[in-house]
Scaffold this motif. Structure first.
Motif, PDB file in Angstrom:
ATOM      1  N   GLU A   1      11.935 -34.629 -24.838  1.00 23.07           N
ATOM      2  CA  GLU A   1      10.593 -35.196 -24.963  1.00 23.07           C
ATOM      3  C   GLU A   1       9.996 -35.413 -23.590  1.00 23.07           C
ATOM      4  O   GLU A   1      10.091 -36.472 -23.005  1.00 23.07           O
ATOM      5  CB  GLU A   1      10.659 -36.523 -25.716  1.00 23.07           C
ATOM      6  CG  GLU A   1       9.282 -37.072 -26.001  1.00 23.07           C
ATOM      7  CD  GLU A   1       9.345 -38.424 -26.638  1.00 23.07           C
ATOM      8  OE1 GLU A   1       8.278 -38.931 -26.968  1.00 23.07           O
ATOM      9  OE2 GLU A   1      10.426 -38.978 -26.788  1.00 23.07           O
ATOM     10  N   PRO A   2       9.367 -34.403 -23.008  1.00 22.98           N
ATOM     11  CA  PRO A   2       8.791 -34.549 -21.684  1.00 22.98           C
ATOM     12  C   PRO A   2       7.652 -35.540 -21.650  1.00 22.98           C
ATOM     13  O   PRO A   2       7.218 -36.047 -22.666  1.00 22.98           O
ATOM     14  CB  PRO A   2       8.334 -33.129 -21.355  1.00 22.98           C
ATOM     15  CG  PRO A   2       9.168 -32.258 -22.244  1.00 22.98           C
ATOM     16  CD  PRO A   2       9.374 -33.063 -23.476  1.00 22.98           C
ATOM     17  N   VAL A   3       7.126 -35.743 -20.440  1.00 26.12           N
ATOM     18  CA  VAL A   3       6.262 -36.897 -20.236  1.00 26.12           C
ATOM     19  C   VAL A   3       4.773 -36.609 -20.279  1.00 26.12           C
ATOM     20  O   VAL A   3       4.046 -37.327 -20.916  1.00 26.12           O
ATOM     21  CB  VAL A   3       6.642 -37.565 -18.890  1.00 26.12           C
ATOM     22  CG1 VAL A   3       5.745 -38.735 -18.595  1.00 26.12           C
ATOM     23  CG2 VAL A   3       8.086 -38.025 -18.935  1.00 26.12           C
ATOM     24  N   GLU A   4       4.300 -35.573 -19.613  1.00 19.64           N
ATOM     25  CA  GLU A   4       2.849 -35.375 -19.527  1.00 19.64           C
ATOM     26  C   GLU A   4       2.468 -33.967 -19.958  1.00 19.64           C
ATOM     27  O   GLU A   4       3.162 -33.011 -19.676  1.00 19.64           O
ATOM     28  CB  GLU A   4       2.362 -35.603 -18.091  1.00 19.64           C
ATOM     29  CG  GLU A   4       2.529 -37.032 -17.617  1.00 19.64           C
ATOM     30  CD  GLU A   4       1.609 -38.003 -18.320  1.00 19.64           C
ATOM     31  OE1 GLU A   4       0.678 -37.576 -19.001  1.00 19.64           O
ATOM     32  OE2 GLU A   4       1.839 -39.211 -18.191  1.00 19.64           O
ATOM     33  N   LEU A   5       1.352 -33.839 -20.654  1.00 19.81           N
ATOM     34  CA  LEU A   5       0.823 -32.526 -21.029  1.00 19.81           C
ATOM     35  C   LEU A   5      -0.018 -31.968 -19.882  1.00 19.81           C
ATOM     36  O   LEU A   5      -0.691 -32.726 -19.215  1.00 19.81           O
ATOM     37  CB  LEU A   5      -0.059 -32.662 -22.281  1.00 19.81           C
ATOM     38  CG  LEU A   5       0.669 -32.938 -23.588  1.00 19.81           C
ATOM     39  CD1 LEU A   5      -0.351 -33.350 -24.643  1.00 19.81           C
ATOM     40  CD2 LEU A   5       1.421 -31.734 -24.068  1.00 19.81           C
ATOM     41  N   PRO A   6      -0.076 -30.613 -19.654  1.00 21.28           N
ATOM     42  CA  PRO A   6       0.745 -29.658 -20.352  1.00 21.28           C
ATOM     43  C   PRO A   6       2.102 -29.425 -19.695  1.00 21.28           C
ATOM     44  O   PRO A   6       2.889 -28.657 -20.201  1.00 21.28           O
ATOM     45  CB  PRO A   6      -0.090 -28.379 -20.286  1.00 21.28           C
ATOM     46  CG  PRO A   6      -0.783 -28.491 -18.978  1.00 21.28           C
ATOM     47  CD  PRO A   6      -1.071 -29.968 -18.784  1.00 21.28           C
TER      48      PRO A   6
ATOM     49  N   LEU B   1      -2.406 -24.853 -23.979  1.00 22.88           N
ATOM     50  CA  LEU B   1      -3.469 -24.386 -23.088  1.00 22.88           C
ATOM     51  C   LEU B   1      -4.852 -24.617 -23.685  1.00 22.88           C
ATOM     52  O   LEU B   1      -5.861 -24.253 -23.074  1.00 22.88           O
ATOM     53  CB  LEU B   1      -3.290 -22.893 -22.802  1.00 22.88           C
ATOM     54  CG  LEU B   1      -2.076 -22.507 -21.961  1.00 22.88           C
ATOM     55  CD1 LEU B   1      -1.944 -20.992 -21.857  1.00 22.88           C
ATOM     56  CD2 LEU B   1      -2.164 -23.120 -20.564  1.00 22.88           C
ATOM     57  N   ARG B   2      -4.887 -25.209 -24.892  1.00 23.20           N
ATOM     58  CA  ARG B   2      -6.134 -25.484 -25.604  1.00 23.20           C
ATOM     59  C   ARG B   2      -6.930 -24.192 -25.854  1.00 23.20           C
ATOM     60  O   ARG B   2      -8.142 -24.140 -25.661  1.00 23.20           O
ATOM     61  CB  ARG B   2      -6.985 -26.518 -24.837  1.00 23.20           C
ATOM     62  CG  ARG B   2      -6.279 -27.862 -24.683  1.00 23.20           C
ATOM     63  CD  ARG B   2      -7.155 -28.906 -24.042  1.00 23.20           C
ATOM     64  NE  ARG B   2      -6.453 -30.176 -23.928  1.00 23.20           N
ATOM     65  CZ  ARG B   2      -6.345 -31.084 -24.891  1.00 23.20           C
ATOM     66  NH1 ARG B   2      -6.905 -30.858 -26.065  1.00 23.20           N
ATOM     67  NH2 ARG B   2      -5.695 -32.217 -24.698  1.00 23.20           N
ATOM     68  N   GLN B   3      -6.210 -23.174 -26.290  1.00 27.79           N
ATOM     69  CA  GLN B   3      -6.835 -21.918 -26.666  1.00 27.79           C
ATOM     70  C   GLN B   3      -6.527 -21.630 -28.128  1.00 27.79           C
ATOM     71  O   GLN B   3      -5.539 -22.116 -28.677  1.00 27.79           O
ATOM     72  CB  GLN B   3      -6.338 -20.768 -25.780  1.00 27.79           C
ATOM     73  CG  GLN B   3      -6.697 -20.944 -24.317  1.00 27.79           C
ATOM     74  CD  GLN B   3      -6.474 -19.678 -23.513  1.00 27.79           C
ATOM     75  OE1 GLN B   3      -6.258 -18.601 -24.051  1.00 27.79           O
ATOM     76  NE2 GLN B   3      -6.527 -19.808 -22.195  1.00 27.79           N
ATOM     77  N   ASP B   4      -7.378 -20.820 -28.763  1.00 24.47           N
ATOM     78  CA  ASP B   4      -7.203 -20.499 -30.175  1.00 24.47           C
ATOM     79  C   ASP B   4      -6.165 -19.400 -30.344  1.00 24.47           C
ATOM     80  O   ASP B   4      -6.063 -18.483 -29.532  1.00 24.47           O
ATOM     81  CB  ASP B   4      -8.530 -20.057 -30.796  1.00 24.47           C
ATOM     82  CG  ASP B   4      -9.544 -21.194 -30.849  1.00 24.47           C
ATOM     83  OD1 ASP B   4      -9.104 -22.360 -30.933  1.00 24.47           O
ATOM     84  OD2 ASP B   4     -10.754 -20.920 -30.801  1.00 24.47           O
ATOM     85  N   ASN B   5      -5.420 -19.491 -31.441  1.00 20.31           N
ATOM     86  CA  ASN B   5      -4.443 -18.470 -31.784  1.00 20.31           C
ATOM     87  C   ASN B   5      -4.184 -18.575 -33.286  1.00 20.31           C
ATOM     88  O   ASN B   5      -3.841 -19.649 -33.777  1.00 20.31           O
ATOM     89  CB  ASN B   5      -3.140 -18.676 -30.993  1.00 20.31           C
ATOM     90  CG  ASN B   5      -2.185 -17.508 -31.121  1.00 20.31           C
ATOM     91  OD1 ASN B   5      -2.039 -16.909 -32.186  1.00 20.31           O
ATOM     92  ND2 ASN B   5      -1.536 -17.169 -30.026  1.00 20.31           N
ATOM     93  N   GLN B   6      -4.359 -17.468 -33.992  1.00 15.69           N
ATOM     94  CA  GLN B   6      -4.223 -17.470 -35.442  1.00 15.69           C
ATOM     95  C   GLN B   6      -2.895 -16.886 -35.910  1.00 15.69           C
ATOM     96  O   GLN B   6      -2.666 -16.768 -37.121  1.00 15.69           O
ATOM     97  CB  GLN B   6      -5.382 -16.672 -36.071  1.00 15.69           C
ATOM     98  CG  GLN B   6      -6.764 -17.187 -35.701  1.00 15.69           C
ATOM     99  CD  GLN B   6      -6.967 -18.641 -36.067  1.00 15.69           C
ATOM    100  OE1 GLN B   6      -6.588 -19.081 -37.154  1.00 15.69           O
ATOM    101  NE2 GLN B   6      -7.549 -19.417 -35.154  1.00 15.69           N
ATOM    102  N   ASP B   7      -2.020 -16.483 -34.976  1.00 13.10           N
ATOM    103  CA  ASP B   7      -0.717 -15.922 -35.347  1.00 13.10           C
ATOM    104  C   ASP B   7       0.283 -17.062 -35.510  1.00 13.10           C
ATOM    105  O   ASP B   7       0.740 -17.643 -34.518  1.00 13.10           O
ATOM    106  CB  ASP B   7      -0.228 -14.936 -34.282  1.00 13.10           C
ATOM    107  CG  ASP B   7      -1.117 -13.710 -34.197  1.00 13.10           C
ATOM    108  OD1 ASP B   7      -1.671 -13.331 -35.242  1.00 13.10           O
ATOM    109  OD2 ASP B   7      -1.265 -13.150 -33.101  1.00 13.10           O
ATOM    110  N   VAL B   8       0.616 -17.372 -36.756  1.00 16.36           N
ATOM    111  CA  VAL B   8       1.478 -18.525 -37.043  1.00 16.36           C
ATOM    112  C   VAL B   8       2.883 -18.022 -37.348  1.00 16.36           C
ATOM    113  O   VAL B   8       3.115 -17.365 -38.368  1.00 16.36           O
ATOM    114  CB  VAL B   8       0.930 -19.341 -38.235  1.00 16.36           C
ATOM    115  CG1 VAL B   8       1.762 -20.599 -38.434  1.00 16.36           C
ATOM    116  CG2 VAL B   8      -0.530 -19.693 -38.007  1.00 16.36           C
ATOM    117  N   ASP B   9       3.817 -18.330 -36.450  1.00 15.71           N
ATOM    118  CA  ASP B   9       5.211 -17.895 -36.593  1.00 15.71           C
ATOM    119  C   ASP B   9       6.107 -19.116 -36.700  1.00 15.71           C
ATOM    120  O   ASP B   9       6.041 -20.028 -35.866  1.00 15.71           O
ATOM    121  CB  ASP B   9       5.643 -17.053 -35.389  1.00 15.71           C
ATOM    122  CG  ASP B   9       4.886 -15.739 -35.310  1.00 15.71           C
ATOM    123  OD1 ASP B   9       4.763 -15.078 -36.357  1.00 15.71           O
ATOM    124  OD2 ASP B   9       4.415 -15.375 -34.218  1.00 15.71           O
ATOM    125  N   VAL B  10       6.962 -19.110 -37.709  1.00 16.76           N
ATOM    126  CA  VAL B  10       7.917 -20.201 -37.930  1.00 16.76           C
ATOM    127  C   VAL B  10       9.322 -19.614 -37.896  1.00 16.76           C
ATOM    128  O   VAL B  10       9.594 -18.584 -38.536  1.00 16.76           O
ATOM    129  CB  VAL B  10       7.661 -20.901 -39.281  1.00 16.76           C
ATOM    130  CG1 VAL B  10       8.783 -21.893 -39.598  1.00 16.76           C
ATOM    131  CG2 VAL B  10       6.314 -21.620 -39.261  1.00 16.76           C
TER     132      VAL B  10
END
Length: 878
Positions: A432-437, A487-496
């Motif tokens: 659990e790191p501390v700061e984004l990103p 990075l606050r960018q859009d991405n519609q490829d959802v991989d689980v």
């Protein structure tokens, strides 16, 4: 005017940093932004600081400020009235700080933020580096700052650089007697009374199993040095985590201290509007009562306290293992295939020993390849249970010198902790790191998930996580979508990815999610498709190995860690937990968060480009898309792979598809310059080059594509094809066909590409003939030549020709002629008494050309034109 300032309620580190900054900016004015701690006020009265002419903030003309130098602070809301200067055009901000980065940090022209114990250390290093002389008084004031913020060099935040800075200041004459005198003042009667009240109010709250002590008090007047009292309470009671809240003078002062990494008081203070470090922080809360602040602190502690780390949190699972009876030679092959250094040896699921790469290497040297592993394995070893605390794990690996620690549950092997796992856990990167990103703590990442993803998708991911947990599995969101979330960018490829049977999980949740399932049993993957057109790809965690360079990989089921290890770059190895207890927590095994923050593209292992040359183009695509840099080793290995022919060896349809994505991702001029810099074009074809002539053609191609897009014609365009045609232009027909064959696209995109190229050359030739003699070219002639051409053909023609008249004709076709239609249709010809037949096509084509040339305008004109041609052909109608 240059102004040096710091945060309100300034302390000794603020003062030391300000005085040090004055040495770097000798013409600057020193000014406190607000009040000072009482110890500092006493020092100011008794010291020689009057020689520095420190001003009050109100005496500074803000309109005259052209450069603001901030020390020991990075947020505008902590510098009082000087915040009005931040962001003003023409004002430079120079920043010197040591606090962790925050989204609220001001944008700075010059930025020196270092992970050290005191801001004064940052400036002391610069003074020493630049050989700037300082006197005894300045050295003393600076060392006071370092001593205060590092607790006399005893706090856990102290770094070797702080010690070196202190040593440098001592060499410049710093007076330690003065430090002792000002750092350890006698308590006043009011302070003793407040200390007693705080001790009497002590309450212990367990947050995620960790004790956090809260103390509180109320005063009608200000009592100074609350931080000193908090330190005394912490030391007297030997507390690991302490939060003090004192109401005085219309606000509640909150001072927090932590000795353990699980409690981040800096995060708590920031949520209250203050700041600080994970170990020491403070805030001043206005407009809330003491009771309200206490309730607010209690609600925030859940996010500031990380649950204790156990073996199950950091172990690798499932674990690659070998059975007794396996030969040492076979073990050596497995260790090399999976890039691991140790394996457990099991019998009926029970660990019987451990074997390492070094052991089997030495055994091979002695000709023992065929010996059974149990004859030479390490049979004396420790194990831990899944709930073993991190300290126990550390003790066994460090003090017990056991590099590979099996995790055993009721006698069965369930995981293993390696030295790398331990190091990442101690650093916090894998948990659990501390700061984004740079690092994404659970609450921060969860907030980004909920803000940037569609609510329906978030619900589906939660359902997958719950269903996996119910079946003893773990599910994770992985890949580019995690990277782009951070990075606050859009991405519609959802991989689980699932540690378990992904197909079984997908089938189990499909009905609940109202989805259809498409499975791929060979690969252990499934796709959930939803009525809204979206889908989620679900895959079993797997690993892969390559039989030879550029070959397709062989795949086997594995753990999340090994699944992520097979990916291309560290920034693509991030994962988000989907389980209900820790939904949204970021997992980072390979330093992807650090590379995201630093803007670096880095491969995971040195043979990455050799095993899969498509990664060469992907590295360049990500570099251009995100504006990142290639890591030094990554750049070296990329060029080596190209120079040694692996890119040429890997040519095929997969590489071509990656090339198309690269051409579509960024400005083509940048793309071609970057790939040529690394020798990629020569690997595509020996005659392919990016010289001045081709560059000029690519630039013109880019310009005409931009022109076309601004027409808003709602016509699809494959811009990459226009740019590729520009690159192929110097090649003759045979070389171009050879290029297409080498990429395996001679019968696919390559065939169409070459047809477009041929058609463009033919159409340019036809336009040249039409323009011969200088006669005006009828619109119908332009239409006949250009109508068979695709948009890509026409735009390449405009880029290719330097003849303005040809470019004008192509432009005219697009803007005025391409959409021209006749008003009459076949049914209209029938109504005019013309019998159906092939003649309809000839008449309508001629009518279209007549309309293009302005011979007809109205419907009556068209009817008259048709009847005249028909009657001339057959005679007047009866």
């Amino acid at each position: 005017m240059d102004v040096i300032t710091t945060h309100v309620n300034a302390d000794f580190d603020s003062l030391g940093a300000m005085v040090a900054a004055k040495k770097l900016y000798p013409e600057a004015v020193l000014a406190f932004s607000g009040s000072q701690e009482s110890n500092l006020r006493r020092f100011l009265i008794e010291s020689s600081l009057y020689a520095f002419d420190v001003r009050r903030a109100r005496s500074v003309d803000l309109d005259a400020v052209r450069r603001l130098i901030l020390v020991d602070v990075a947020q505008a809301d902590r510098i009082g009235r000087f915040a009005r200067v931040v962001g003003r055009p023409g004002v430079e901000i120079h920043l010197y700080d040591h606090h962790p980065a925050s989204p609220e940090d001001v944008a700075a022209t010059v930025r020196h933020v270092e992970p050290v114990g005191a801001a004064t250390t940052v400036l002391a290093e610069l003074i020493r580096e630049r050989r700037i002389p300082i006197d005894r008084d300045v050295a003393t004031m600076m060392i006071l700052g370092i001593y205060e913020d590092t607790g006399g060099l005893l706090f856990s935040t102290t770094t070797p650089r702080d010690l070196e800075a202190a040593a440098f200041l001592l060499s410049q004459g710093a007076d330690l007697n003065a430090v002792v005198g000002f750092m350890t003042p006698e308590l006043t009667v009011e302070q003793v009374s407040l200390l007693d009240e705080l001790l009497s109010s002590r309450q212990v709250h367990r947050v995620h199993g960790i004790p956090v002590t809260l103390v509180e008090a109320s005063r009608d007047h200000y009592v100074g040095d609350l931080a000193v009292l908090v330190h005394k309470i912490r030391d007297m009671e030997n507390l690991d985590a302490l939060v003090a809240m004192v109401r005085m003078e219309g606000e509640v002062q909150v001072v927090a201290r932590s000795r353990i990494p699980e409690v981040d008081v800096g995060r708590l203070a920031r949520a209250l509007g203050g700041g600080g470090h994970p170990e020491a922080a403070s805030a001043a809360v206005r407009d809330l009562t003491l009771i309200q602040v206490r309730d607010r602190v209690l609600s925030l502690l859940a996010g500031a306290v990380r649950p204790p780390v156990a073996a199950r949190d950091i172990c690798t699972a499932p674990v690659k293992h070998v059975e007794e009876g396996t030969t040492l030679g076979e073990v050596q092959s497995l260790l090399e295939r999976y890039h691991i250094n140790a394996m457990p040896v099991v019998r009926d699921g029970v660990v019987k020993g451990i074997v390492t790469r070094q052991l089997v290497g030495r055994a091979a040297h002695h000709g023992l390849d065929r010996a059974p592993v149990e004859d030479y394995m390490v049979a004396e070893f420790a194990t831990v249970a899944p709930d073993a605390p991190l300290e126990r794990v550390k003790d066994l690996i460090v003090r017990g010198n056991q590099r590979f620690l099996p995790v055993v549950d009721r006698g069965r092997l369930v995981g293993a902790v390696t030295r790398t796992d331990l190091l990442r856990a101690l650093d916090g990167a894998a948990i659990e790191p501390v700061e984004l990103p740079r690092a994404a703590h659970r609450r921060g990442a969860l907030r980004m998930v909920e803000e940037r993803l569609d609510p329906a998708l978030v619900d589906r991911l939660r359902s997958l996580g719950r269903a996996a947990a119910d079946r003893g599995m773990q599910a994770f969101l992985v890949g580019g979508i995690v990277r782009d979330l951070l990075l606050r960018q859009d991405n519609q490829d959802v991989d689980v990815v699932v540690e378990g049977d992904a197909i079984a999980l997908a089938r189990a949740v499909a009905e609940h999610l109202d989805a259809t399932v498409r499975t791929h049993d060979v690969f252990g993957t499934a796709t959930l498709r939803f009525a809204d057109g979206s889908h989620i790809d679900v895959a079993t965690a797997r690993t892969e190995h390559y039989a030879r360079p550029a070959a397709l990989p062989s795949v086997e089921w594995s753990s999340l860690k090994l699944d992520l290890y097979r990916r291309d770059f560290t920034i693509n190895t991030l994962a988000l937990r989907l389980g209900p207890e820790r939904f949204g927590e970021v997992i980072d095994f390979f330093g992807g968060l650090k590379d995201l923050k630093e803007g670096t593209i880095r491969i995971l292992h040195n043979l990455s480009f050799v095993e899969d040359p498509t990664r060469i183009l992907r590295a360049l695509r990500f570099q251009l898309r995100f504006g990142f840099d290639l890591g030094r080793q990554t750049r070296k290995l990329l060029r080596s792979a190209v120079a040694n022919g692996f890119l040429a060896q890997g040519r095929g349809h997969r590489l071509f598809q990656e090339w198309v994505q690269l051409l579509s991702a960024a400005d083509p001029v940048e793309v071609f310059e970057r790939v040529d810099e690394h020798g990629v074009l020569a690997a595509f074809h020996p005659q392919m080059r990016y010289d001045g002539r081709v560059q000029s053609l690519v630039e013109r191609a880019r310009d005409v594509v931009t022109w076309f897009e601004l027409l808003y014609l709602d016509t699809p365009l494959r811009a990459w094809m226009v740019y590729q045609l520009a690159l192929l232009d110097p090649l003759d027909a045979d070389a171009a066909r050879e290029w297409a064959r080498s990429f395996g696209v001679a019968q696919r995109e390559g065939r169409e590409l070459l047809e477009v190229r041929d058609r463009a050359y033919q159409a340019l030739g036809a336009l040249r003939l039409a323009l011969h003699g200088g006669r005006p070219v009828p619109d119908s002639a332009v239409y006949r030549i250009l109508h068979p051409c695709t948009p890509e053909t026409l735009l390449f023609m405009m880029a290719k020709t330097r003849d303005d008249e040809k470019r004008r004709l192509v432009s005219r076709y697009y803007t005025r002629l391409a959409g021209t239609e006749t008003l009459l249709r076949g049914r209209d010809l029938k109504a005019l008494g013309i019998p159906p037949g092939p003649v309809y096509g000839r008449l309508l084509e001629g009518l279209l050309y007549a309309r293009l040339d302005g011979q007809v305008r109205t419907r009556a004109d068209e009817e008259r034109w048709v009847l005249e041609r028909w009657n001339a052909r057959t005679g007047p109608a009866a």
